[in-house]
Structure formats: C-alpha cells, structure tokens
Design an enzyme around this catalytic site. Structure first.
Site: not given
Length: 295
Positions: A96, A171, A239
């Site tokens: 990701s 995502k 993140k």
C-alpha cells in the site's frame, strides 16, 4: 505451476506466499529477516539470499513491503527487481503506497520490460491467512486476467479498478473508511462501558442492525478484551492516513472526518501504541475520556 518470486514476507506477505504454495505454485521468497524465509521453506517454498536470486526465472514477481520508499528500494537500483527480472514477467505490487509513486514505477517497469499491476489488499492478517483478501487492481485488464489464477490463491474479491495507480487510490479510500470505523467502534465501546452495559451483548445486537460492519465482526471482541496483537499496526495505518490526506489535498477534496481520524491515529502512535493493532485506537479514546485502561 507458475514460478513466483515473493519479496516481503511479513505479517501479510508470508501467509499470502504460503497460500500460493498450497495452490501448487513454485514460490521463491526473499525477506530481510531470515526467520520469515525459513518459515516459507518449511511450508514448501524456496528461500533466496537476494532479490536477484529470487526473481531469476520468475514468471511473476510479487512485492509486499511497508511503504513507497521500500517498494522503490526493492525494485530499483543495480540489485533490484527491474535489473534482474526476466523480460515479460508480471510485477504485482501488493504493498500500500502512494498512487503517484505506483503510477511512476509502472512506467519504469514497462521500460525494464515488465508488466506492472498495483494490487493493494484489504482484509488484514486473518484475510491473508484464509486467502480471502479483497484485491483492488490498477493496470492492464489483459494482464489482470492472465494472472487471475494466482490472485485467486490469495484473494476472494478481485477487481480491476482502472489504470496504473488506481488500485492504490482505492486502497487509500479503504483505509480512510477502516480508520474512521475503528475510531467510532472504539468510541462506542468506551461509551457503553461508561454506562455499565454488557458490551459483548451490545456488539451482538449492533452488528445485526444498520450499525453492523466488519470492524464489529472482526475486531470488537478483542477490543473489549484489550487484546491488540497486530494484524495491521497503527504505524502502518498512520502511514496510510498520510497517503489519503495528501492525495485528497492534491485533488481538492475535503475529508474533515478523515483528517481528524488521521490526527488521532498519529496521536496514538506518539503515545507509543504504534506497534499495536490499529484497533488500539481504543486506548487513546480511553485516555481522552479520563478512563483507566483495562489492558
């Protein structure tokens, strides 16, 4: 049988690689820590001492590493995937990362003679172990169909969502929804406990109504027990929230609740909860509420 190089054998990568072995594929794994490679070998795979060794002769190269910089480090340079993978191989990045980085790396992959798919996943460690991940894919539709049997060994919902980088955009949206839902479930549980409600019974009835969601199904029981063994760490979700807030800003899209949730995720990380499962946001809610943790 397809020869697959799998780079990144962490919480998600190792069970995914094991499922590929179970599906009958020849899997060669590389990881910075040797223990994960040994675990792959015990499952019937082959260990590699370097990226170059792992990708030699591979039909498919899969990567599953934490962040954009990690992907760039794995694929670039004289020791990276692009320098050593055979021409025509398919590179599937399950990581990701930032959508713009993903799109740029897809172009670099094409220049190196590889066909790239960005294919981030959702479902956590449990989904990886069970082989039922949701996979959102950016890239050429023909390539997706070519490798679909491989994708079906690790995922259940497999959808091409657009050109290169699109999988990472979807995502980011996924992580926005998941983080916000975890925060609301955490708030609800602390609220229920403050009134002495049987939280297990409360979750049962909430899950059967309009408030029902996968977080209640998969995370609420462990949250009630204050068990935060990581399936997906707060560090990583922090993140990801940075990715979605940055991408939203670039697109001129306002995400006020998402931005607040990103701040809460960052605060939990600063509190020292980064290595916990992202459901550990509940501990921050307890602190903000002046309530002692039951952990």
């Amino acid at each position: 049988m397809t020869r697959i190089a799998f780079i990144g054998l962490g919480i998600m990568g190792l069970p995914m690689a094991k499922n590929l072995i179970s599906a009958g594929h020849d899997v060669v794994g590389f990881n910075r820590s040797r223990g994960a490679v040994d675990a792959l070998v015990e499952a019937g795979g082959t260990g590699a001492a370097s990226i170059a060794e792992a990708v030699a002769g591979a039909d498919i190269v899969a990567t599953m590493v934490p962040d954009s910089a990690d992907v760039e480090a794995v694929v670039g340079g004289s020791e990276g995937v692009f320098a050593h993978a055979q021409k025509g191989a398919v590179w599937i990045d399950f990581s990701s990362i930032r959508p713009d980085v993903s799109a740029r790396l897809a172009e670099a992959a094409a220049e190196a003679g590889l066909r790239a798919l960005d294919a981030p996943v959702s479902g956590g460690e449990a989904g990886a172990i069970e082989g039922v991940l949701s996979i959102m894919i950016g890239g050429d539709e023909a390539v997706v169909e070519e490798v679909r049997p491989v994708l079906e060994a690790v995922g259940k919902t497999i959808v091409r969502v657009g050109p290169a980088g699109s999988g990472q955009t979807v995502k980011a949206a996924n992580q926005l929804i998941v983080a916000g839902t975890i925060e609301l479930v955490a708030e609800a549980l602390v609220f229920l406990e403050a009134y002495g409600v049987d939280t297990t019974s409360a979750v049962e009835v909430l899950a059967g109504g309009l408030a029902g969601n996968r977080i209640l199904d998969r995370k609420a029981a462990s949250m009630i027990k204050r068990e935060f063994e990581p399936g997906f760490r707060i560090d990583l979700h922090h993140k990801d929230m940075g990715i979605v807030t940055s991408a939203a800003r670039e697109a001129g899209v306002h995400i006020p609740l998402g931005a607040l949730t990103a701040q809460l995720m960052g605060a939990a990380r600063q509190k020292g909860y980064g290595s916990l499962d992202h459901s550990g946001l509940l501990l921050l809610v307890e602190e903000l509420s002046g309530r002692a943790s039951k952990a």
